[in-house]
Design a protein around this motif. Structure first.
Motif, PDB file in Angstrom:
ATOM      1  N   ASN A 115      -3.376  -9.757   4.858  1.00  0.00           N
ATOM      2  CA  ASN A 115      -3.893  -9.346   6.161  1.00  0.00           C
ATOM      3  C   ASN A 115      -4.886 -10.381   6.658  1.00  0.00           C
ATOM      4  N   CYS A 142      -5.127  -0.694   0.293  1.00  0.00           N
ATOM      5  CA  CYS A 142      -5.353  -1.100   1.689  1.00  0.00           C
ATOM      6  C   CYS A 142      -6.748  -0.666   2.109  1.00  0.00           C
ATOM      7  N   TYR A 190       1.154   3.873  11.715  1.00  0.00           N
ATOM      8  CA  TYR A 190       2.626   3.953  11.648  1.00  0.00           C
ATOM      9  C   TYR A 190       3.141   3.798  10.213  1.00  0.00           C
ATOM     10  N   CYS A 191       2.224   3.711   9.240  1.00  0.00           N
ATOM     11  CA  CYS A 191       2.627   3.251   7.904  1.00  0.00           C
ATOM     12  C   CYS A 191       2.905   4.410   6.949  1.00  0.00           C
ATOM     13  N   GLN A 193      -7.436   0.436   5.193  1.00  0.00           N
ATOM     14  CA  GLN A 193      -7.236   1.647   5.993  1.00  0.00           C
ATOM     15  C   GLN A 193      -5.729   1.884   6.065  1.00  0.00           C
ATOM     16  N   GLY A 220       1.296  -1.888   0.671  1.00  0.00           N
ATOM     17  CA  GLY A 220      -0.090  -2.205   0.363  1.00  0.00           C
ATOM     18  C   GLY A 220      -0.474  -3.595   0.907  1.00  0.00           C
ATOM     19  N   THR A 221      -1.592  -4.034   0.413  1.00  0.00           N
ATOM     20  CA  THR A 221      -2.081  -5.341   0.826  1.00  0.00           C
ATOM     21  C   THR A 221      -2.606  -6.094  -0.390  1.00  0.00           C
ATOM     22  N   ARG A 248      -4.747  -1.205  13.283  1.00  0.00           N
ATOM     23  CA  ARG A 248      -5.031  -2.416  12.500  1.00  0.00           C
ATOM     24  C   ARG A 248      -6.526  -2.724  12.565  1.00  0.00           C
ATOM     25  N   CYS A 275      -2.696   2.266   8.404  1.00  0.00           N
ATOM     26  CA  CYS A 275      -2.314   2.062   9.792  1.00  0.00           C
ATOM     27  C   CYS A 275      -1.546   3.296  10.290  1.00  0.00           C
TER      28      CYS A 275
HETATM   29  S1  SF4 Z   1       0.872  -1.387   7.500  1.00  0.00           S
HETATM   30 FE1  SF4 Z   1       0.229  -2.734   5.819  1.00  0.00          FE
HETATM   31  S2  SF4 Z   1      -2.006  -2.886   6.049  1.00  0.00           S
HETATM   32 FE2  SF4 Z   1      -1.367  -1.115   7.244  1.00  0.00          FE
HETATM   33  S3  SF4 Z   1      -1.576   0.604   5.844  1.00  0.00           S
HETATM   34 FE3  SF4 Z   1       0.547  -0.073   5.699  1.00  0.00          FE
HETATM   35  S4  SF4 Z   1       0.578  -1.506   3.997  1.00  0.00           S
HETATM   36 FE4  SF4 Z   1      -1.578  -1.231   4.574  1.00  0.00          FE
END
Ligand code: SF4
Length: 408
Positions: free
Chosen positions: A125, A44, A50-51, A46, A91-92, A163, A48
């Motif tokens: 994303n 990713c 809450y992640c 960054q 992840g992304t 985000r 987020c």
């Molecule tokens: S919410 Fe999605 S974009 Fe954000 S850190 Fe977590 S996995 Fe990565």
């Protein structure tokens, strides 16, 4: 939607008992050959606020090592397999540069042949899809479903969530994939601190204007280990009141079906025929492959999860060690109970004869008294084929799960 979200709230670990695999077990769902595969891509831009998912930030230097390790893990399949659904989550996945993304998809297309009419889904994303080269790679590889992490159309909410995109980026990203990828899904989060019913409505309306085939709505949960968790403990962040969160969920349940996106699961809405087929695998208690750090797989009645530390997962594969960080074999009863809990997430509910056929248990053996109490309290209702959550039951699904896990 990530794999962890699709599998949310189903942990039965403490109750697990080991059961030997008999020939007869081969007919049960937990022992059928998998027709789905999940690949976890842990990168990713960054993290987020809450992640708590399995990922690394600022470690793009690890991408080639990750691809090589994934190739070694995939080789455990021995021979390419056909699947109905292939899902890249994170992840992304879209964070990979176009060349790396092409390499990943080519590797996966070697090991997994997606059956005609199958689903090849990638989480993305918005900012990544503004890059033509990445979009071209996805289209050329036959990706036919994008799950776009929009999360909010209100810039102040996006900033609070940590985000990196803004409202205007979402529409531009959608336009980028519209012509080449037929199934677009948007993710939205409700219960963001400071969010009002009005801004949540605006989020839903803006999402609908983009005409997605599919929409996922998640209530924000503040998980241990996240920055939101620390901020809340320090008294610097207040979670949304439960009552407001319930109103937001009800608004989604009313508004989206009225505009053509029917609710088919607790958090998911789609035009008829555009459900996420991959996630149905989880909710139906079927088997699936899983590769990558933190990826779960369910084979032969055993659940295994790749090590949640990306670097540990890498090192273990590179040194020829087992990259699995967690393994449990479910007893027949736990498998059936889990299938009931996951199946209840689906709006049509659970089918008595399917549970009997696929898992070998009668529904009432899994808690006659509990079903009766849940019905009396208006949380569950009887259908012509089994049970389903009522509207109130959907609002209180977590407590229904707790009661079913513990029932005798
Ligand atoms: S919410 Fe999605 S974009 Fe954000 S850190 Fe977590 S996995 Fe990565």
């Amino acid at each position: 939607m990530s794999q962890s979200r699709a599998l949310a709230d189903t942990a039965l670990h403490s109750q697990s008992r080991v059961e030997s695999v008999s020939d007869e077990a081969g007919r049960l769902a937990a022992f059928r050959p998998p027709r789905s595969a999940y690949i976890h891509v842990p990168f990713c831009r960054q993290r987020c606020e809450y992640c708590d998912f399995t990922l690394v930030v600022g470690r793009e230097g690890l991408v080639q090592r990750y691809l090589a390790a994934l190739e070694r893990q995939l080789a455990s399949l021995r021979t390419p397999v056909e699947v109905e659904t292939l899902f890249l989550g994170g992840g992304t996945p879209s964070h990979l540069q176009a060349g790396d993304l092409a390499q990943l998809l080519s590797l996966l297309r070697h090991w997994f042949r997606v059956a005609p009419g199958g689903e090849l889904s990638v989480e993305a994303n918005p900012l990544d899809l503004l890059d033509d080269a990445r979009v071209r790679v996805l289209v050329d590889a036959g990706v036919n479903r994008i799950s776009l992490g929009a999360q909010s159309f209100v810039d102040s909410e996006l900033t609070l969530l940590g985000r990196d995109h803004r409202e205007e980026d979402i529409a531009r990203a959608v336009e980028q994939v519209r012509g080449g990828i037929p199934n677009l899904s948007l993710d939205l989060i409700f219960g963001v601190p400071g969010q009002t019913l009005g801004t949540w409505r605006r989020n839903l309306e803006r999402a609908l204007e983009l005409q997605p085939r599919h929409l996922s709505t998640y209530g924000l949960t503040i998980e241990k280990g996240t920055r939101f968790y620390s901020l809340r403990n320090a008294g610097r962040l207040s979670a949304a009141p439960e009552e407001l969160e319930a109103q937001m969920y009800e608004l989604a349940m009313d508004l989206l079906p009225a505009r053509g996106l029917l609710q088919y699961e607790l958090s998911n809405f789609a035009e008829p025929g555009w459900d996420c087929r991959h996630n149905h695998t989880y909710w139906a208690g079927q088997t699936y492959h899983g590769f990558g750090p933190g990826a779960a797989r369910y084979l032969q009645g055993t659940r295994e999860v790749g090590h949640r530390s990306t670097t540990t997962w890498l090192k273990r594969i590179e040194s020829g060690e087992d990259p699995i960080g967690f393994r449990e074999t479910l007893s027949a009863e736990d498998r059936a109970r889990e299938a009931v809990i996951l199946g209840l997430r689906r709006v049509p509910g659970i089918n008595r004869s399917e549970i009997q056929h696929d898992h070998g248990w009668d529904l009432d053996e899994l808690g006659r008294e509990t079903w009766s109490q849940l019905k009396t309290r208006g949380l569950v209702e009887t259908t012509s084929t089994g049970y389903r959550l009522t509207r109130m039951g959907r609002l209180l699904a977590d407590s229904v799960t707790v009661e079913l896990v513990g029932s005798e």
